[in-house]
Scaffold this motif. Structure first.
Motif, PDB file in Angstrom:
ATOM      1  N   THR A 135      -2.061   1.908   6.003  1.00 17.83           N
ATOM      2  CA  THR A 135      -3.274   1.306   5.419  1.00 17.83           C
ATOM      3  C   THR A 135      -4.546   2.093   5.710  1.00 17.83           C
ATOM      4  N   GLU A 136      -4.468   3.209   6.437  1.00 20.06           N
ATOM      5  CA  GLU A 136      -5.681   3.907   6.872  1.00 20.06           C
ATOM      6  C   GLU A 136      -6.506   4.460   5.712  1.00 20.06           C
ATOM      7  N   ASP A 137      -5.900   4.683   4.557  1.00 26.82           N
ATOM      8  CA  ASP A 137      -6.637   5.230   3.414  1.00 26.82           C
ATOM      9  C   ASP A 137      -7.324   4.148   2.578  1.00 26.82           C
ATOM     10  N   TYR A 138      -7.161   2.877   2.959  1.00 26.58           N
ATOM     11  CA  TYR A 138      -7.730   1.781   2.165  1.00 26.58           C
ATOM     12  C   TYR A 138      -8.749   1.013   2.992  1.00 26.58           C
TER      13      TYR A 138
ATOM     14  N   PRO B 187       0.776  -1.245   0.000  1.00 27.76           N
ATOM     15  CA  PRO B 187       0.000   0.000   0.000  1.00 27.76           C
ATOM     16  C   PRO B 187       0.808   1.296   0.000  1.00 27.76           C
ATOM     17  N   ILE B 188       2.085   1.279   0.375  1.00 25.35           N
ATOM     18  CA  ILE B 188       2.826   2.530   0.591  1.00 25.35           C
ATOM     19  C   ILE B 188       2.987   3.320  -0.705  1.00 25.35           C
ATOM     20  N   HIS B 189       3.340   2.673  -1.790  1.00 19.45           N
ATOM     21  CA  HIS B 189       3.559   3.371  -3.064  1.00 19.45           C
ATOM     22  C   HIS B 189       2.484   3.033  -4.098  1.00 19.45           C
TER      23      HIS B 189
ATOM     24  N   GLU C 289     -11.868  -3.899   1.132  1.00 21.43           N
ATOM     25  CA  GLU C 289     -11.925  -4.366  -0.259  1.00 21.43           C
ATOM     26  C   GLU C 289     -10.693  -3.920  -1.037  1.00 21.43           C
ATOM     27  N   ALA C 290     -10.342  -2.655  -0.886  1.00 21.19           N
ATOM     28  CA  ALA C 290      -9.184  -2.118  -1.612  1.00 21.19           C
ATOM     29  C   ALA C 290      -7.890  -2.786  -1.153  1.00 21.19           C
ATOM     30  N   LEU C 291      -7.745  -2.957   0.166  1.00 21.23           N
ATOM     31  CA  LEU C 291      -6.522  -3.568   0.694  1.00 21.23           C
ATOM     32  C   LEU C 291      -6.421  -5.034   0.272  1.00 21.23           C
TER      33      LEU C 291
ATOM     34  N   LEU D  92      -8.971 -17.151  -4.218  1.00 17.07           N
ATOM     35  CA  LEU D  92      -7.828 -16.512  -3.562  1.00 17.07           C
ATOM     36  C   LEU D  92      -8.239 -15.197  -2.898  1.00 17.07           C
ATOM     37  N   TYR D  93      -9.083 -14.436  -3.571  1.00 14.45           N
ATOM     38  CA  TYR D  93      -9.577 -13.176  -3.018  1.00 14.45           C
ATOM     39  C   TYR D  93     -10.320 -13.436  -1.706  1.00 14.45           C
ATOM     40  N   LYS D  94     -11.145 -14.464  -1.703  1.00 17.02           N
ATOM     41  CA  LYS D  94     -11.927 -14.784  -0.510  1.00 17.02           C
ATOM     42  C   LYS D  94     -11.024 -15.169   0.657  1.00 17.02           C
ATOM     43  N   LYS D  95      -9.985 -15.964   0.376  1.00 16.88           N
ATOM     44  CA  LYS D  95      -9.059 -16.383   1.436  1.00 16.88           C
ATOM     45  C   LYS D  95      -8.373 -15.184   2.085  1.00 16.88           C
ATOM     46  N   ILE D  96      -7.959 -14.222   1.245  1.00 14.27           N
ATOM     47  CA  ILE D  96      -7.292 -13.033   1.785  1.00 14.27           C
ATOM     48  C   ILE D  96      -8.297 -12.163   2.535  1.00 14.27           C
ATOM     49  N   LYS D  97      -9.497 -12.017   1.987  1.00 14.58           N
ATOM     50  CA  LYS D  97     -10.523 -11.185   2.627  1.00 14.58           C
ATOM     51  C   LYS D  97     -10.869 -11.715   4.024  1.00 14.58           C
TER      52      LYS D  97
END
Length: 471
Positions: free
Chosen positions: A129-132, A76-78, A135-137, A109-114
């Motif tokens: 990560t405060e700006d995400y 997320p940083i850059h 879902e975005a993260l 894979l998306y579900k596992k990470i979510k």
């Protein structure tokens, strides 16, 4: 008069009440902040969080060159910066290849990470990560994690051509993997690997890739494809990596006598004493003059530096071999920046190694002698460039004085022995070339023969016939 006095009294009392109110308010705020700081200290995780490079390093002129990605942003940083537009395309190609080879769908894979997003979010500093939202993260971590694993897989299998990824992008991407601000949680990589049918191959590709950055060529004529293998040995305390940079640091430092983490309290005793003690080192040329010669170490671990005695007046400094190339500066600077993270309790092993090496290298001749000993392999350019590199990286470092303490003590003891230093100096000045030694040996032999011949001429028994003739 009374009313006038009352009014005047009222006017003087109001500011006092207002002032007391402000003081009380400020005290309450300060107390709340102190309670929050105490609570944060109690609840601080033992695992360092992924974060930005510490503030005082960000003020350097070449910060962007050494600490920010060149091709691809990971995490997320850059994320979303326009100069990584091409890298974003490469990330998506790699992610697509990973998903196809995993035996799972993107939705799986998306579900596992979510499902793990709250746990994964705690691996980062809050401001990162405060700006995400979740879902975005999740999307950022999915693409970044898959891209890293597929990159390592393609690198070890030489499969980049299949994805139409250019060679120069591959090279710069290699540097981007080991930037502090470009890290992703290792637990994310583990989650993705365990979800793939290629789990074993993916895990091996990580270890192989890390090995490439730890091992060195067998000799100076070797190229990048010829490596001396440093055997993997299990850490003293099995510990899961925090991220790839943490994994690299552990592998570079780890050895059988490596000082375990937890010695930080010994470092900050007295900065002035630390610096004075560290300045007792000499550069390579001074060491050689005093009879201390360089010896290539038996393994590649940076902590494995030792001193041994050879004969009466000769010593050997054993140093691990190291490759110096375009990636050396950002790699070591980010390792040092990682050790400086406020929530990372460590022994400053990389910082101490660079400080040691910087003390040995003052100029190009020091680098040349390290090359001749097959300790330093220069893929960067001239010896002057290498000397400048380590002098610049070694600026403003505070090493751990406990690391290499025995080596320092033995070097100092060797220097304090005047007669050993004097003999070593004589040999260095007069017998550094084999031809001078042969010439000296020839003179000694001729002198011995002359003395022997003279002695026999004076002391040999005379012939009896000559003696009788004289009489």
């Amino acid at each position: 008069m009374e009313n006038s006095h009352s009014r005047s009294s009222g006017i003087t009392e109001e500011p006092q009440a207002h002032s007391i109110s402000i003081e009380t308010s400020q005290n309450d705020i300060l107390e709340a902040r102190l309670r929050e700081a105490e609570e944060n200290a109690k609840n601080q995780s033992q695992t360092p969080k992924i974060q930005k490079v510490i503030f005082y390093l960000r003020e350097q002129d070449d910060f962007h060159k050494n600490y920010e990605p060149k091709v691809v942003s990971l995490g997320p940083i850059h994320h979303g910066k326009p100069n990584y537009h091409l890298g974003e395309k490469y990330k998506l190609r790699l992610t697509n290849a990973f998903i196809k080879g995993s035996g799972k769908s993107m939705q799986d894979l998306y579900k596992k990470i979510k499902e793990k997003i709250n746990e994964l979010r705690t691996c980062f500093e809050e401001e990162v990560t405060e700006d995400y939202d979740d879902e975005a993260l999740t999307s950022i971590l999915l693409v970044g994690g898959c891209a890293i694993l597929q990159y390592l897989y393609c690198a070890t299998k030489n499969r980049f051509k299949e994805l139409n990824i250019k060679t120069d992008s591959v090279a710069f991407g290699q540097q981007d993997l080991f930037l502090l601000e470009n890290q992703l949680p290792y637990c994310l990589l583990t989650l993705l690997m365990s979800s793939s049918v290629k789990e074993k191959e993916l895990r091996n590709s990580i270890e192989t890739y890390i090995d490439w950055h730890v091992n060195v060529p067998e000799d100076q004529q070797s190229n990048w494809l010829s490596w001396r293998h440093c055997p993997r040995s299990k850490p003293q305390q099995a510990k899961k990596p925090v991220h790839l940079l943490d994994n690299l640091r552990t592998r570079m430092l780890h050895g059988p006598k490596y000082i375990p983490d937890g010695t930080v309290s010994k470092i900050n005793q007295n900065i002035q004493n630390v610096q004075e003690y560290w300045q007792s080192y000499r550069n390579v040329q001074e060491l050689k003059t005093a009879g201390i010669h360089l010896k290539r170490g038996k393994n590649c671990y940076l902590s494995e530096i030792k001193f041994t005695k050879q004969f009466l007046f000769r010593g050997q400094l054993h140093l691990p071999p190291i490759v110096v190339d375009d990636s050396t500066r950002p790699k070591f600077l980010n390792l040092i920046a990682y050790e400086r993270c406020l929530d990372f309790e460590n022994d400053f092993g990389v910082t101490s190694y660079i400080s040691f090496l910087d003390s040995l290298i003052d100029e190009a001749n020091d680098v040349k002698m390290l090359r001749k000993a097959q300790i330093l392999h220069n893929f960067l350019g001239s010896d002057e460039e290498v000397a400048k590199l380590f002098n610049e990286i070694g600026n403003d470092l505070v090493p751990n004085i406990e690391i290499y303490r025995d080596v320092r003590s033995q070097i100092q003891k060797h220097y304090r022995s005047k007669w050993m230093t004097w003999i070593a100096q004589v040999f260095h000045d007069h017998f550094s070339s084999p031809w001078t030694f042969i010439a000296f040996f020839g003179v000694l032999l001729a002198l011995a023969l002359t003395i022997t011949q003279t002695w026999y001429a004076v002391n040999s028994p005379q012939d009896p016939a000559i003696t009788s003739a004289k009489t």
